[in-house]
Motif scaffolding. Structure first.
Motif, PDB file in Angstrom:
ATOM      1  N   PHE A 126      41.280  35.678  26.660  1.00  0.00           N
ATOM      2  CA  PHE A 126      39.881  36.080  26.223  1.00  0.00           C
ATOM      3  C   PHE A 126      38.936  35.893  27.414  1.00  0.00           C
ATOM      4  O   PHE A 126      37.717  35.967  27.257  1.00  0.00           O
ATOM      5  CB  PHE A 126      39.472  35.598  25.031  1.00  0.00           C
ATOM      6  N   GLU A 127      39.320  35.228  28.443  1.00  0.00           N
ATOM      7  CA  GLU A 127      38.575  34.961  29.603  1.00  0.00           C
ATOM      8  C   GLU A 127      37.459  34.230  29.218  1.00  0.00           C
ATOM      9  O   GLU A 127      36.173  34.568  29.926  1.00  0.00           O
ATOM     10  CB  GLU A 127      38.365  36.529  30.362  1.00  0.00           C
ATOM     11  N   HIS A 213      48.141  36.405  40.961  1.00  0.00           N
ATOM     12  CA  HIS A 213      48.691  37.734  40.283  1.00  0.00           C
ATOM     13  C   HIS A 213      49.118  38.646  41.153  1.00  0.00           C
ATOM     14  O   HIS A 213      50.217  39.081  40.998  1.00  0.00           O
ATOM     15  CB  HIS A 213      47.199  38.057  39.678  1.00  0.00           C
TER      16      HIS A 213
ATOM     17  N   VAL B  18      33.153  61.804  38.658  1.00  0.00           N
ATOM     18  CA  VAL B  18      33.628  61.887  39.916  1.00  0.00           C
ATOM     19  C   VAL B  18      35.131  62.388  39.995  1.00  0.00           C
ATOM     20  O   VAL B  18      35.928  61.812  39.084  1.00  0.00           O
ATOM     21  CB  VAL B  18      33.449  60.524  40.770  1.00  0.00           C
ATOM     22  N   TYR B  55      45.868  52.335  39.625  1.00  0.00           N
ATOM     23  CA  TYR B  55      45.310  53.557  38.921  1.00  0.00           C
ATOM     24  C   TYR B  55      46.620  54.173  38.411  1.00  0.00           C
ATOM     25  O   TYR B  55      47.494  54.606  39.149  1.00  0.00           O
ATOM     26  CB  TYR B  55      44.337  54.456  39.674  1.00  0.00           C
ATOM     27  N   ASP B  56      46.243  54.865  37.205  1.00  0.00           N
ATOM     28  CA  ASP B  56      47.344  55.876  36.774  1.00  0.00           C
ATOM     29  C   ASP B  56      47.024  57.074  37.312  1.00  0.00           C
ATOM     30  O   ASP B  56      45.764  57.427  38.064  1.00  0.00           O
ATOM     31  CB  ASP B  56      47.025  56.145  35.127  1.00  0.00           C
ATOM     32  N   ARG B 343      24.620  47.981  43.727  1.00  0.00           N
ATOM     33  CA  ARG B 343      25.073  47.036  42.622  1.00  0.00           C
ATOM     34  C   ARG B 343      25.141  45.540  42.905  1.00  0.00           C
ATOM     35  O   ARG B 343      24.782  44.926  41.767  1.00  0.00           O
ATOM     36  CB  ARG B 343      26.219  47.795  41.997  1.00  0.00           C
ATOM     37  N   GLY B 430      26.885  58.615  47.461  1.00  0.00           N
ATOM     38  CA  GLY B 430      27.335  58.569  46.331  1.00  0.00           C
ATOM     39  C   GLY B 430      26.252  59.243  45.172  1.00  0.00           C
ATOM     40  O   GLY B 430      26.538  58.613  43.898  1.00  0.00           O
TER      41      GLY B 430
ATOM     42  N   ALA C 321      36.303  40.499  27.131  1.00  0.00           N
ATOM     43  CA  ALA C 321      37.852  40.660  27.090  1.00  0.00           C
ATOM     44  C   ALA C 321      38.209  40.517  25.659  1.00  0.00           C
ATOM     45  O   ALA C 321      38.954  41.440  25.294  1.00  0.00           O
ATOM     46  CB  ALA C 321      38.303  39.610  27.738  1.00  0.00           C
ATOM     47  N   LYS C 325      39.878  43.773  23.702  1.00  0.00           N
ATOM     48  CA  LYS C 325      41.148  43.630  23.223  1.00  0.00           C
ATOM     49  C   LYS C 325      41.216  43.998  21.727  1.00  0.00           C
ATOM     50  O   LYS C 325      42.066  44.626  21.095  1.00  0.00           O
ATOM     51  CB  LYS C 325      41.492  42.352  23.455  1.00  0.00           C
ATOM     52  N   PRO C 334      38.803  55.783  30.049  1.00  0.00           N
ATOM     53  CA  PRO C 334      39.617  56.635  30.749  1.00  0.00           C
ATOM     54  C   PRO C 334      40.640  56.022  31.692  1.00  0.00           C
ATOM     55  O   PRO C 334      40.082  55.311  32.637  1.00  0.00           O
ATOM     56  CB  PRO C 334      38.898  57.601  31.290  1.00  0.00           C
ATOM     57  N   SER C 335      41.959  55.826  31.336  1.00  0.00           N
ATOM     58  CA  SER C 335      42.798  55.461  32.357  1.00  0.00           C
ATOM     59  C   SER C 335      42.313  54.123  33.152  1.00  0.00           C
ATOM     60  O   SER C 335      42.034  53.891  34.305  1.00  0.00           O
ATOM     61  CB  SER C 335      42.987  56.313  33.420  1.00  0.00           C
ATOM     62  N   ALA C 336      42.203  53.026  32.078  1.00  0.00           N
ATOM     63  CA  ALA C 336      41.552  51.749  32.611  1.00  0.00           C
ATOM     64  C   ALA C 336      42.772  51.093  33.449  1.00  0.00           C
ATOM     65  O   ALA C 336      43.937  51.128  33.081  1.00  0.00           O
ATOM     66  CB  ALA C 336      41.234  50.784  31.588  1.00  0.00           C
ATOM     67  N   PRO C 338      45.749  49.142  34.730  1.00  0.00           N
ATOM     68  CA  PRO C 338      46.444  47.923  33.770  1.00  0.00           C
ATOM     69  C   PRO C 338      46.589  46.773  34.576  1.00  0.00           C
ATOM     70  O   PRO C 338      47.372  45.843  33.964  1.00  0.00           O
ATOM     71  CB  PRO C 338      47.675  48.769  33.532  1.00  0.00           C
ATOM     72  N   ALA C 339      45.988  46.490  35.617  1.00  0.00           N
ATOM     73  CA  ALA C 339      46.280  45.328  36.352  1.00  0.00           C
ATOM     74  C   ALA C 339      45.678  44.212  35.525  1.00  0.00           C
ATOM     75  O   ALA C 339      44.931  44.255  34.563  1.00  0.00           O
ATOM     76  CB  ALA C 339      45.615  45.299  37.886  1.00  0.00           C
ATOM     77  N   THR C 346      37.408  43.657  39.520  1.00  0.00           N
ATOM     78  CA  THR C 346      37.188  44.092  40.923  1.00  0.00           C
ATOM     79  C   THR C 346      37.245  45.641  40.800  1.00  0.00           C
ATOM     80  O   THR C 346      36.508  46.306  41.507  1.00  0.00           O
ATOM     81  CB  THR C 346      38.014  43.742  41.847  1.00  0.00           C
ATOM     82  N   GLU C 347      38.481  46.320  40.182  1.00  0.00           N
ATOM     83  CA  GLU C 347      38.583  47.561  40.290  1.00  0.00           C
ATOM     84  C   GLU C 347      37.363  48.301  39.861  1.00  0.00           C
ATOM     85  O   GLU C 347      36.964  49.466  40.276  1.00  0.00           O
ATOM     86  CB  GLU C 347      39.960  48.121  39.519  1.00  0.00           C
ATOM     87  N   VAL C 349      34.419  47.500  39.893  1.00  0.00           N
ATOM     88  CA  VAL C 349      33.309  47.818  41.047  1.00  0.00           C
ATOM     89  C   VAL C 349      33.575  48.654  42.137  1.00  0.00           C
ATOM     90  O   VAL C 349      32.607  49.580  42.566  1.00  0.00           O
ATOM     91  CB  VAL C 349      33.273  46.454  41.531  1.00  0.00           C
ATOM     92  N   GLU C 350      34.698  48.903  42.363  1.00  0.00           N
ATOM     93  CA  GLU C 350      35.310  49.762  43.357  1.00  0.00           C
ATOM     94  C   GLU C 350      35.642  51.162  43.178  1.00  0.00           C
ATOM     95  O   GLU C 350      35.676  51.973  44.198  1.00  0.00           O
ATOM     96  CB  GLU C 350      36.450  49.374  43.980  1.00  0.00           C
ATOM     97  N   VAL C 351      35.133  51.665  41.895  1.00  0.00           N
ATOM     98  CA  VAL C 351      35.527  52.992  41.794  1.00  0.00           C
ATOM     99  C   VAL C 351      34.490  53.768  42.566  1.00  0.00           C
ATOM    100  O   VAL C 351      33.280  53.459  42.550  1.00  0.00           O
ATOM    101  CB  VAL C 351      35.109  53.262  40.133  1.00  0.00           C
ATOM    102  N   PRO C 352      34.960  54.726  43.424  1.00  0.00           N
ATOM    103  CA  PRO C 352      34.227  55.471  44.367  1.00  0.00           C
ATOM    104  C   PRO C 352      33.183  56.111  43.550  1.00  0.00           C
ATOM    105  O   PRO C 352      33.385  56.988  42.592  1.00  0.00           O
ATOM    106  CB  PRO C 352      35.295  56.356  44.939  1.00  0.00           C
ATOM    107  N   ALA C 353      32.114  56.209  44.323  1.00  0.00           N
ATOM    108  CA  ALA C 353      30.997  57.198  43.753  1.00  0.00           C
ATOM    109  C   ALA C 353      31.263  58.458  44.217  1.00  0.00           C
ATOM    110  O   ALA C 353      31.527  58.885  45.011  1.00  0.00           O
ATOM    111  CB  ALA C 353      29.428  56.481  43.898  1.00  0.00           C
TER     112      ALA C 353
END
Lengths: 329, 503, 353
Positions: A126-127, A213, B18, B55-56, B343, B430, C321, C325, C334-336, C338-339, C346-347, C349-353
């Protein structure tokens, strides 16, 4: 703060920096012991040092568990309460319910490990910050203690009294069986940390959890594992404390988590995780023990000086840690 | 021609709002170094993340070694033979070099780790990469270059079909880059396929056999390095913008001569960030910074604002020398800065639009002199209207706004402080095309009103449309300063970037 | 109705009201407040009065937590300040001298200020993690308190001093007045000046705050100083109420209760937005819990069990979290990726804009 930054960068470059706090602790210990020997004649008796072990065997075991947790960059505030709960449950089962020792021992050890396991799961899945989860664990364990009973329960079960009274002799000197148990725990822990995957993964998580990880290390298993180990060590420490005190009491080990953390930090383990040794923790416990002994020998100083000195040492060692760790981006 | 070891066909990936990748094809041959090029937001990192299972995948297929594959994460990809080494090293600095290579798969005897074997094998492995170091020392005590090499050693020891190097050279010096390239050539000769992502053009021509260029989530093409000139490459990466942006009418190309410049940087520089440069900015002047990603654009902006401290040269404002101790000294001189990372370095996402707008002004006033509520309402309402921020609700958390509107909030924050120099780092990245045009129009208006603007953008067209003067950067050096007269166009800027030798 | 439920104070207040109402079942006169000998009496008054020191400590803690920190040393500061004030009063010839008591109070609060500044210095200037920096004073502070009291429990017999924690002014317990005054002051200080917004800004995003020109060091330092001062006032209240100072046990576990009050009040441990009203409700909730357990005849020993339960529930509800859960069936992302946990954040944040 230019000078601070300069000193820091110079120290951070040293190859041997992971041993630096350990050397500092060793020097401190030698200095304190030396000053004791010079000042008081009776101090040179080897039994003085052995007594430090006898009086702090349970703390040593608890601090070893704490070392695992702190190596991952976590913290466990519940240890003192789990120690108390163990003495309480043991005393109640032995004296109140008349259970045999061989049934009580595994039960309380399992109980401690289970508590640690539960906290580890909440922290990982649960972080939630370890600090707050183990705080809840501390409330829970203390609360259970008080629910069992608020008065002290004396233990006179034969196994317990044997463990309390027998002495392991060599020459003129002796230690208690609890010290032997504590030293075995230290050796096992040192082996696990240095030579098994569990131990190395513990260091890796403390160094950089994200990398761990990505390198495919079992982060969940390891993180939950260290809290389980800490819970187990607390329970074992509780058993040793009940050997030492021959009683169960809800008020046993109040504030022991602070002593354990102090011992680990003074022993050179980084509070941010990833660096440190069980041997350092042993030295840390010895430092705490020798301070107490010195203050007792002195007779003029009062017991609260122990806390002030420990606080000052904590400050010094935290500052030292700050100087030798490279700034994380 | 050899059979491709990795083929990606028709890859598509969409995030809410996007389209990050559409219809991208990509192939990798064994024994080649293949550069993946593109500007910010072109889809490089998304493509790598789709490939390694971070990513999927939405559309398309991946074939590795003749078999279709789809990974659930980097670990699975690694076991299948695709390893990735990132710019930020994903190793543990507190463990020894040897251990970092073998952790998780140490040779054991009844659970007992055999350290002597670990260290011997690590030494052997690194010697193969021509790296002779003490493997029992902590990784953190070595340079980034060595750490990178250790990461590569770990990756190829686990599985060695495809090696992805994601901007590995960003923080290396020339000697270290050479060392890395030697290793890459050796691996290439051993038949490993290397996917190399970088934004250093020289390096691409030095090491890559072929180049795939992405732009706006689409594949522009795949080329042999020898057959693609540098200028063509830059053109393909940047693209000739065909966007239907409104023409800014009769943009006066003003040239300020004679008077004291508002900001005068002489040989200003910072080690590891940007080489010493000189630049002047006059009142009412828009100075554009052109250059590719990683060329030092942002670093120049940050030095002028004092976000980072310069360790070389002088800066004068209104002809008087100043030392930038931090953002506050810049603000005292009426210099404002909108970071490219809205951000993480711009907005406080938890706070409302109103609070974000008044933040900088409040910071200069100190906490004891709050801006009266009525004044706040007045300012915030005025800028919400002027910049058309939507929703026009000053109490909405700024986190809930779209990128374009967030950018406008950030602009509003600085505009109410009435700066004399406004530094805008990628203000239009963006955000949707409408907001983009609005921001461009605003910049023109502000400069007409006498404000100086330093405009940083990856899009050359945009820079040219707005600037009176364009400073060109390449590989962390300011290589040219071009007045924006009738002769200057995108082609000439690209030529300058392509031909510009390091001074 | 829906907006009411969504209000950040809804659940804490609802819990408080439910707890108060449950008391009615055991003590029908629970809500009655009467004036006896010119003093206000009643269970509700007692809750606020005994809760006053906790409100004090929690207020300071709120500001510290809002900057993204934590202060573990408040319990020790409580003990030190009580000890110093009582020692000073016990040393003077006439314990009832108002001037003497004022000097003692000023000394104690001055020391509290200094201790807060020490914590703030370690965190803001030296850059030590807050939890570790304040641990030092948490350990050493108990020793300092005992050093002042010489290991004894100092008892004082001073009516002016007794007023602070145990006296009445205008029929209202003085401690309640102090708590009200300090709360009002805190609200004024944070919401009528820009301090509140700047603290939230620093706690929300330290780097962005720096680039916007905020003196984040100064703000952080100030938060720790206020926390020290608040703990000092609480120390005076507690020692005054019992007319004695106990270096070892005064304020024991107060830091934990204070953190709990802050968290219940809806302030996130990660820093940023804070709510002073929420903290006051949280502190009152904890005090009501204690009182309820006493009045309903549940063994008082179980208080800690309830606290453990409350901490766990509140933290789980606040944890993204946990929500993701447990409630993942309701909102499909949408397609989170799975890491693992670290990678996942971090992912995003990095989703490209």
């Amino acid at each position: 703060m230019t000078t601070f930054a300069e000193v820091r960068s110079r120290l951070a470059g040293t190859r041997q920096r992971r041993y630096l706090p350990l050397y500092a602790t060793l020097a401190l210990l030698a200095l304190m012991y030396g000053s004791g020997v010079v000042q008081y004649e009776a101090f040179s008796d080897p039994q003085v040092v052995l007594n430090v072990f006898i009086d702090n065997g349970f703390l040593l075991v608890v601090a070893v568990g704490m070392t695992f947790v702190i190596l991952t960059g976590g913290i466990d505030l519940s240890v003192g309460a789990v120690v108390a709960l163990t003495t309480m449950v043991s005393a109640t089962l032995l004296e109140g319910q008349g259970w045999p020792a061989f049934a009580v021992l595994p039960l309380v050890l399992l109980m401690g490990a289970t508590l640690g396991f539960g906290m580890g799961c909440i922290i990982h899945y649960f972080e939630i910050q370890p600090f707050i989860v183990t705080l809840a664990g501390m409330f829970l364990a203390r609360g259970l203690c008080y629910t069992i009973g608020t008065s002290s329960i004396t233990i006179d079960e034969p196994f317990w009294t044997t463990m309390a009274q027998s002495k392991v002799r060599f020459g003129d000197n002796f230690i208690s069986p609890s010290v032997v148990i504590a030293l075995v725990v230290v050796l096992v822990a040192a082996y696990v940390l240095a030579f098994t995957r569990l131990g190395r993964n513990t260091y890796a998580i403390g160094g950089n959890p994200r990398s761990a990880h990505l390198m495919g290390l079992p982060v969940a298993r390891t993180r939950i594992g260290v809290y389980t180990i800490s819970g187990f060590c607390s329970a074992l420490g509780g058993v040793l404390l009940s050997f030492y005190m021959l009683s169960g009491n809800s008020l046993h080990a109040v504030g022991m988590e602070l002593d354990a953390i102090a011992a680990v930090v003074i022993g050179g383990t980084l509070l941010t995780g990833g660096s440190g040794f069980v041997l350092g923790t042993v030295l840390g416990v010895l430092v705490l023990g020798i301070i107490q002994t010195l203050i007792t020998f002195d007779g003029r100083l009062s017991s609260w000086w122990t806390k002030i000195v420990i606080g000052a040492l904590l400050f010094a060692f935290i500052l030292l840690q700050r100087l030798i760790t490279p700034r994380k981006q | 021609m050899t059979e491709a070891i990795l083929t990606m066909t028709g890859i598509g990936k969409e995030f809410p709002g996007v389209k990050a990748l559409s219809e991208v094809d990509f192939r990798l041959l064994p024994g080649e170094v293949h550069a993946l090029m593109g500007e910010n937001g072109a889809g490089k990192s998304t493509l790598i993340k789709v490939l390694t299972g971070v990513y999927d995948i939405d559309q398309g297929s991946i074939v590795l070694d003749g078999r279709p594959v789809e990974f659930s994460g980097p670990l699975q990809a690694q076991h299948a033979g695709i390893s990735t080494v990132y710019q930020e090293i994903n190793l543990c600095p507190n463990l020894s070099v040897a251990e970092n290579i073998f952790i998780g798969r140490e040779p054991r005897l009844l659970g007992h780790i055999r350290w002597s074997t670990v260290e011997r094998r690590a030494s052997e492995l690194l010697r193969r990469l021509q790296l002779d170091i003490d493997v029992s020392a902590m990784l953190g005590t070595y340079s980034i270059a060595v750490q990178q090499m250790v990461a590569i050693a770990r990756a190829i020891d686990i599985s060695a079909k495809v090696l992805i190097l994601d901007e590995p050279t960003s923080s290396l010096d020339a000697g270290e880059v050479g060392q890395l390239f030697r290793v890459m050539r050796q691996l290439k000769d051993e038949g490993i396929a290397i996917l190399f992502v970088t934004h250093f053009l020289d390096q691409v021509y030095e090491i890559a056999d072929r180049i795939t260029v992405l732009r706006n989530g689409r594949r522009v093409g795949e080329y042999r390095t020898a057959e693609l000139t540098l200028i063509d490459l830059i053109g393909k990466m940047i693209g000739k913008e065909l966007e239907v942006l409104e023409r800014l009418e009769d943009r006066p190309k003003r040239a300020q001569e004679g008077d004291v410049p508002l900001v005068d940087a002489r040989e200003l520089g910072r080690k590891g960030a940007v080489a010493p440069f000189s630049l002047t900015i006059h009142k009412g002047e828009v100075v554009g910074l052109a250059g590719l990603l990683g060329s030092g654009r942002t670093e120049v902006a940050r030095l002028l604002y004092g976000a980072d401290r310069a360790d070389h040269g002088q800066l004068a404002v209104d002809g008087r020398a100043v030392t930038m101790r931090g953002p506050r000294s810049a603000m005292a001189k009426n210099i404002a800065f909108c970071s490219e990372n809205r951000r993480t370095e711009g907005l406080i996402e938890e706070l409302t639009v109103r609070e974000n707008i008044v933040l900088a002004m409040q910071a200069t006033r100190g906490w004891t002199r709050p801006i009266p509520r009525r004044r706040q309402d007045e300012l915030v309402d005025r800028y919400i209207k002027a910049l058309d921020i939507r929703p026009a609700n000053p109490d909405a958390p700024v986190r809930d706004l779209s990128g374009g509107n967030q950018q406008k909030v950030l602009l509003a924050r600085w505009l109410i402080t009435e700066p004399r120099l406004l530094i805008l780092d990628e203000p239009t990245r963006g955000i949707d095309i409408g907001a983009k045009a609005e921001i461009q129009r605003l910049v023109a208006q502000l400069s007409d009103g006498g404000m100086a603007v330093l405009f940083v953008s990856a899009e050359l067209e945009e820079v040219l449309r707005l600037s009176h003067k364009v400073a060109v950067l390449r590989d962390r050096h300011l290589i040219a300063e071009l007045p924006n007269d009738d002769t200057l166009d995108v082609d000439r800027v690209m030529e300058t970037i392509a031909s510009g030798a390091k001074p | 109705m829906n907006t009411l439920v969504k209000h950040r104070l809804f659940w804490p207040v609802a819990m408080l009201v439910a707890l108060l109402l449950s008391n009615l079942a055991f003590t029908p006169s629970f809500f009655s407040v009467e004036v006896r000998d010119g003093h206000l009496y009643g269970s509700l008054i007692d809750i606020v009065r005994f809760g006053a020191p906790l409100i004090m400590v929690a207020l300071g803690m709120t500001l510290v937590i809002a900057t993204g920190g934590i202060d573990l040393s408040v319990g020790s500061v409580v003990a030190i300040c009580g000890a110093l004030a009582c020692w000073r009063i016990s040393e003077q010839g006439d314990q009832n001298s108002v001037a003497g008591v004022l000097v003692a109070v000023a000394l104690a609060l001055g020391l509290a200020l200094l201790l807060g500044a020490w914590n703030g210095f370690l965190v803001a200037v030296v850059g030590i993690q807050p939890i570790i920096a304040t641990l030092i004073l948490m350990v050493a502070g108990r020793g300092l308190a005992q050093l002042i009291t010489d290991g004894q429990i100092i008892t004082v017999n001073s009516s002016p001093y007794k007023l602070i924690g145990g006296g009445y002014l205008f029929t209202v317990p003085f401690a309640i007045l102090v708590a009200l005054a300090v709360t009002a002051l805190a609200v004024l200080l944070t919401r009528r000046t820009a301090l509140g917004m700047l603290i939230e800004s620093v706690g929300g995003n330290a780097e962005a705050s720096r680039l916007a020109g905020i003196h984040s060091r100064r703000i952080t330092l100030m938060a720790y100083i206020v926390a020290g001062l608040c703990a000092g006032i609480a120390g005076l209240m507690i020692s005054s109420n019992v007319s004695s100072a106990d270096g070892n046990n005064a304020g024991l576990w107060y830091e934990l209760d204070a953190i709990l009050a802050v968290v219940i009040g809806g302030t996130s441990l990660a820093g940023g937005r804070f709510s002073i009203a929420g903290t006051v409700v949280g502190a009152l909730l904890i005090q009501t819990l204690t009182t309820t357990i006493y009045t309903t005849g549940i063994p008082p020993e179980t208080t800690l069990l309830f606290k453990a339960l409350v901490v766990t529930v509140v933290c789980l509800v606040q944890s993204p979290a946990f929500r993701a859960k447990v409630f993942k069936g309701r909102r499909r992302r949408p397609s989170a990726p799975p890491a693992g946990p670290a990678a996942a954040t971090t992912e995003k944040v990095e989703v490209p804009a």
